[in-house]
Design an enzyme around this catalytic site. Structure first.
Site, PDB file in Angstrom:
ATOM      1  N   HIS A 175       0.845  -1.201   0.000  1.00  0.00           N
ATOM      2  CA  HIS A 175       0.000   0.000   0.000  1.00  0.00           C
ATOM      3  C   HIS A 175       0.877   1.246   0.000  1.00  0.00           C
ATOM      4  CE1 HIS A 175      -2.946   2.811   2.262  1.00  0.00           C
ATOM      5  NE2 HIS A 175      -3.030   2.975   0.959  1.00  0.00           N
TER       6      HIS A 175
ATOM      7  N   ASN B  60      -4.773   3.907   8.261  1.00  0.00           N
ATOM      8  CA  ASN B  60      -6.171   4.317   8.241  1.00  0.00           C
ATOM      9  C   ASN B  60      -6.919   3.891   9.505  1.00  0.00           C
ATOM     10  OD1 ASN B  60      -5.931   5.703   5.879  1.00  0.00           O
ATOM     11  ND2 ASN B  60      -6.471   3.970   4.582  1.00  0.00           N
TER      12      ASN B  60
ATOM     13  N   GLU C 182       2.925   0.341   3.262  1.00  0.00           N
ATOM     14  CA  GLU C 182       2.486  -0.717   4.170  1.00  0.00           C
ATOM     15  C   GLU C 182       2.617  -2.055   3.432  1.00  0.00           C
ATOM     16  OE1 GLU C 182      -0.839   1.156   7.125  1.00  0.00           O
ATOM     17  OE2 GLU C 182      -1.466   1.009   5.049  1.00  0.00           O
TER      18      GLU C 182
END
Ligand SMILES: C/C=C/C(=O)SCCNC(=O)CCNC(=O)[C@H](O)C(C)(C)COP(=O)(O)OP(=O)(O)OC[C@H]1O[C@@H](n2cnc3c(N)ncnc32)[C@H](O)[C@@H]1OP(=O)(O)O
Length: 653
Positions: free
Chosen positions: A143, A194, A155
């Site tokens: 990510h 997130n 990530e």
């Protein structure tokens, strides 16, 4: 440096993320094939890469011409061609699970059976994507953050079946392109970054919805009191209020009314011209520093810290990974686990329990890992342990710093300024840590010190401009001790500069004894552009190192000079190409490491002090130093080694 098991990378999807990933992979030396379904999508992606590379080249941020990087990028619309010879495939298609699953099922037929298959999804479960292929163990999440060329964080996410070997290969590859990977060891919704940002926006939205806070009050408090780079409502406007709304809906969470109302009114933030702020007639976020008073920042931070506890407690990520993630991915001023440790985890737990009791809302339910830490009296920095260990833990306490990485390797104290997301800007906290490190580290086993900047952009871009708001003029008038502590440290200190070395960063480099730079580095005292003058010894050290003419040019004009000019002016000892940099630093370090510690200490003192003394006093200092050294074992060893035609082995006695 390319990872030697990977030569060719296929990126599927030429949109913002896809072309950005293709660009950073090609910049790192990989052969890349960029694929999308329509020729015009691919052409647009390729043109965006060209534009971005040219911008980077203009700013001297490429090691080679933009065309040389572009030559490593092929484009196609043919999936089989794209993936056939790739050792790594990164899918960056739109966030639609069915679409991604179809793509994975297809690409598995064409890709080599050993190829790593990665998805750049930011919101879908890796496990669900991986279920589309016969060998889900070779599927992982990579990510990237937007825009990949600017954001350092990636990530590296495990799906339920991802093998360690595959995750490690992905992690190594991310490092090889100069990005910072963090492991996300379980496929949780939101991954790490997130998961933490959810309550950063969500909790203030609840507080405003419930009449406990105002929008501008929340933003002002989080930015000006707590140091976040943006207010929660400002961030929601930037990312799109509908994005957070749908994430919450998909997770089955309630949506704060203030968000739902904006979505219903189609006031989605900056992209629609109105959101929590007005971007059409107004100037966007217009909160003032003094509007934050009375906002309960602890309520927001407690919820983020509780999320961090859930990630650690459920073995999703380590506190180090979480802290790196929020600093690099969100620009948080410090890791959220560190912040919890500093606030006191007992205080955080108590806040959650109080709110839970008052509201009965399970968003305040403390995670068992948070309770466990508090029960074990690991309540944070003051207690010596919390999420992190503090005090004397390991390596003489060298691992207790937040913004510094410090380690002693073979007699060399290696120091890294660690705020790459802020170009290693020197905040008050970082300067305090430098001062603490150089005041407390034992020197018995130490022969020299190197200081470098983390990331690949800067040694340090100066004092942290973000902190100027809260700085009292009277505090700033005290000379910051860190520069003097470094300058007077009894061992030679080398600044190894690769990138920007500006303002207080230059002052730190000037406080070091020697400066070695890569040719792409640039130097300057831009304070005058802020209406300021150097405040960490810059005016005086520049005067002494460069002489009045050049010092005044740097300080008055505030311009940057390149490393070759800096070398010609005597601001740095050497400026070399990046390829030769590490070897040159190693050669300097070797000389200092093998040199006589006492001789070097006395030489440093005499040279430092002599400059400001009369010649007579300086010569007296020199002869006293000379006399003092004559009685040492090191001098006996030096002369004996010379007579025996061997290398001396100095002990510092
Ligand atoms: C007594 C001593 C006083 C001083 O030292 S005063 C400070 C003197 N220094 C400066 O004035 C330099 C300020 N920085 C810059 O001019 C630029 O940066 C650079 C030329 C170094 C690089 O420009 P680019 O390549 O466009 O990068 P970017 O987007 O500006 O910077 C990346 C991120 O780093 C943050 N940052 C850079 N320098 C500082 C700083 N000195 N203090 C705080 N943050 C800094 C930015 O804001 C941004 O952050 P985001 O990505 O969140 O937008």
């Amino acid at each position: 440096m390319p990872d030697d098991t990977i030569d060719r990378v296929a990126v599927l999807g030429a949109g913002n993320m896809g072309h950005g990933i293709a660009e950073v992979a090609a910049m790192a030396g990989y052969n890349v094939v960029l694929r999308d379904i329509e020729p015009e999508y691919v052409a647009d992606g390729y043109e965006s890469i060209r534009w971005s590379l040219e911008k980077l080249a203009e700013r001297d941020r490429l090691d080679e011409p933009a065309d040389a990087v572009l030559e490593r990028i092929e484009t196609t619309t043919d999936l089989a061609d794209a993936v056939a010879d790739a050792e790594l495939v990164i899918e960056a298609a739109p966030e639609n699970l069915e679409l991604k699953r179809e793509l994975f099922a297809d690409l598995e037929r064409f890709a080599d059976e050993d190829a790593l298959l990665a998805t750049n999804t930011s919101s879908l479960p890796i496990t669900d994507v991986a279920a589309a292929v016969d060998s889900p163990e070779r599927v992982l999440g990579l990510h990237f953050f937007n825009p990949p060329v600017k954001m350092d964080l990636v990530e590296v996410i495990y799906g339920a079946e991802t093998s360690d070997e595959v995750a490690e290969a992905g992690h190594d590859w991310v490092e090889s392109i100069g990005k910072t990977p963090i492991y996300v060891r379980k496929d949780v919704r939101g991954f790490v970054v997130n998961t933490i940002v959810g309550p950063f926006v969500g909790e203030p939205a609840w507080m405003v919805s419930e009449g406990d806070a105002e929008i501008r009050q929340a933003d002002a408090a989080m930015v000006h009191e707590r140091g976040y780079p943006m207010g929660p409502f400002e961030l929601a406007d930037l990312t799109g209020i509908d994005v957070g709304y749908h994430v919450r809906k998909e997770a089955g969470d309630d949506v704060p009314p203030v968000m739902a109302e904006k979505v219903e009114a189609e006031e989605l933030g900056k992209k629609t011209g109105t959101g929590f702020y007005d971007y059409e007639d107004g100037a966007g976020p217009d909160y003032e520093p003094d509007q934050g008073e009375g906002f309960d920042t602890l309520q927001v931070e407690a919820r983020m810290i509780n999320r961090a506890a859930s990630l650690v407690g459920e073995d999703v990520a380590t506190p180090e990974a979480i802290d790196t993630g929020v600093r690099l991915g969100l620009g948080f001023p410090e890791g959220i686990c560190r912040r919890g440790d500093r606030l006191g985890l007992d205080r955080v737990l108590q806040k959650l329990e109080t709110e839970l009791e008052a509201t009965g809302d399970d968003r305040f339910e403390p995670h068992p890992y948070l309770r466990e830490l508090v029960t074990e009296r690991k309540t944070g920095e003051d207690a010596g342990a919390g999420f992190h260990e503090y005090g004397d833990g390991g390596d003489d306490g060298l691992d207790s710093y937040r913004y510094l990485n410090a380690a002693i390797e073979d007699g060399v104290l290696e120091v890294e300024l660690d705020r790459p997301e802020r170009m290693n800007a020197l905040s008050t906290a970082l300067l305090d840590e430098i001062d603490d490190l150089f005041s407390t580290v034992g020197t018995d086993e130490l022969r020299c010190v190197t200081i470098e900047g983390a990331g690949d952009r800067a040694f340090s871009a100066g004092a942290d401009i973000g902190g100027f708001d809260s700085l009292e003029p009277t505090d700033a008038m005290d000379v910051t001790p860190a520069f003097e502590t470094v300058n007077e440290f009894p061992r030679p200190v080398i600044a190894t500069v690769d990138g920007y070395c500006l303002g207080a960063g230059l002052e730190l480099a000037l406080a070091c004894d020697l400066r070695i730079a890569t040719k792409r580095s640039s130097f300057g005292a831009p304070e005058i552009g802020l209406g300021l003058i150097p405040g960490g010894g810059g005016t005086q050290r520049l005067l002494r190192v460069l002489g009045e003419t050049r010092a005044k040019e740097l300080v008055f004009r505030g311009n940057h000079i390149d490393a070759e000019r800096a070398e010609a002016w005597g601001l740095v000892n050497r400026a070399v190409d990046r390829e030769a940099f590490d070897d040159l630093v190693a050669a300097f370090v070797d000389d200092l490491r093998e040199g006589p510690p006492l001789g070097l200490e006395v030489a440093k003192k005499v040279l430092n002090r002599g400059e400001d003394a009369s010649l007579e006093a300086a010569l007296t200092m020199e002869s006293q130093g000379f006399g003092l050294l004559l009685g040492t074992e090191d001098v006996r060893e030096g002369t004996a080694a010379f007579a025996a035609d061997r290398e001396p082995e100095f002990e510092g006695r």
